[in-house]
Design an enzyme around this catalytic site. Sequence first.
Site, PDB file in Angstrom:
ATOM      1  N   CYS A 171       0.850  -1.157   0.098  1.00 34.35           N
ATOM      2  CA  CYS A 171       0.105  -0.087   0.061  1.00 34.35           C
ATOM      3  C   CYS A 171       0.955   1.136  -0.175  1.00 34.35           C
ATOM      4  CB  CYS A 171      -0.996  -0.005   1.422  1.00 34.35           C
ATOM      5  SG  CYS A 171      -1.810   1.539   1.360  1.00 34.35           S
ATOM      6  N   CYS A 231      -0.481   4.067   2.411  1.00 33.06           N
ATOM      7  CA  CYS A 231      -0.324   3.908   3.622  1.00 33.06           C
ATOM      8  C   CYS A 231       1.227   4.153   3.892  1.00 33.06           C
ATOM      9  CB  CYS A 231      -0.498   2.365   4.030  1.00 33.06           C
ATOM     10  SG  CYS A 231      -2.156   1.795   3.471  1.00 33.06           S
ATOM     11  N   ASP A 232       2.171   3.738   3.199  1.00 35.69           N
ATOM     12  CA  ASP A 232       3.324   3.670   3.778  1.00 35.69           C
ATOM     13  C   ASP A 232       4.506   4.428   2.931  1.00 35.69           C
ATOM     14  OD1 ASP A 232       2.680   1.669   5.613  1.00 35.69           O
ATOM     15  OD2 ASP A 232       3.155  -0.069   3.964  1.00 35.69           O
TER      16      ASP A 232
END
Length: 311
Positions: free
Chosen positions: A131, A134-135
């Site tokens: 992701c 997200c990261d």
Amino acid sequence: MREVIIIGSGPAGFTAAIYAARANLRPLVISGMERGGQVTLTNDLENFPGFPEGLGGFEMYQLFEKQATRFGAEMLYDVVTSVDLSGEIKHVSTATQSFSSRVVIIATGSTPKRLGVPGEDKYIGKGVSYCATCDGFFFSGKKVAVIGGGNSALDEGLFLTRFAAQVTIIHRRDRLRADAILQERAENNEKVSFIWDSVVEEVVGQETVTQLKLRNVKTQAISDFAVDGVFVFIGHKPNTELFAGQVDLDAGNYIATDRRTHTNLAGVFACGDVQDSIYRQAITAAGSGCAAALEAERYIAEHEGRGYPGK
Ligand code: NAP
């Protein structure tokens, strides 16, 4: 005893919820582990009609939920652990609660596939990610690899250029599967480069990922490629484990439905990515969620001996 339980909270589940709620069926939506589903992993949805400037995936989930609850859908932020769907009354349980309903709509979506190579599991959260939204932030100024040649790989790879110093897309063929517009954007982005005809054999690191062992599929040559992180976007697998043995699955383990979202079990409908191995778009998921709710409404009306308009 409820009329409708919807399992899953992506575009399919929420669209089903909006339609079922507006039909006064007071659906219960059980969100699953990832509220909003995969759409929340998407940084910018540019192809959902009605949002000409694009919309963040998480923002879209919040709007879906607001719309569904406005009409009386009830939310439960929990994970379904077992189902019994064979009888006329369906039973759905989480770790702490059990529910019964006349209809169950399955909208559990799909999950990103893993490479299945040594080192991958060990370095999840330490350089291996599925992701970018997200990261990506953790890789500011770093060098990352993106695995895959589809829309996700390019979309997420382009998003990563906001943070990373260098994004290398590693693809197992010499041609991308992604849409032309994304290919063009990637080719014109100076931070993006490509390694063709190559697969990851191993993710190598110490505390965190330091390199990938690559194999050229044409020459079989093995090489080491230094990276700080690797983002894997190689497709998805449907979330159907909960239903196996009860609901018919197809050869790819997707739920088998007819074109009206009916499964093999009366009163059980499926919509979205859990039954769609072809399109897998937020908008097609939403469309099938609408169909599932209309079919549920029809099924309930017929069981009550009421007619249903537009048969
Ligand atoms: P996908 O279209 O199935 O692409 C998966 C990619 O991973 C392919 O390039 C495939 O290679 C490669 N691959 C598969 N298994 C592999 C393995 N074991 N090792 C290395 N490479 C592997 O999946 P996706 O990109 O996640 O997209 C899924 C769906 O969402 C698609 O319908 C896509 O259009 C949609 N989507 C749309 C957008 C958008 O419209 N902006 C954004 C994201 C996703 P091959 O090409 O050789 O098969």
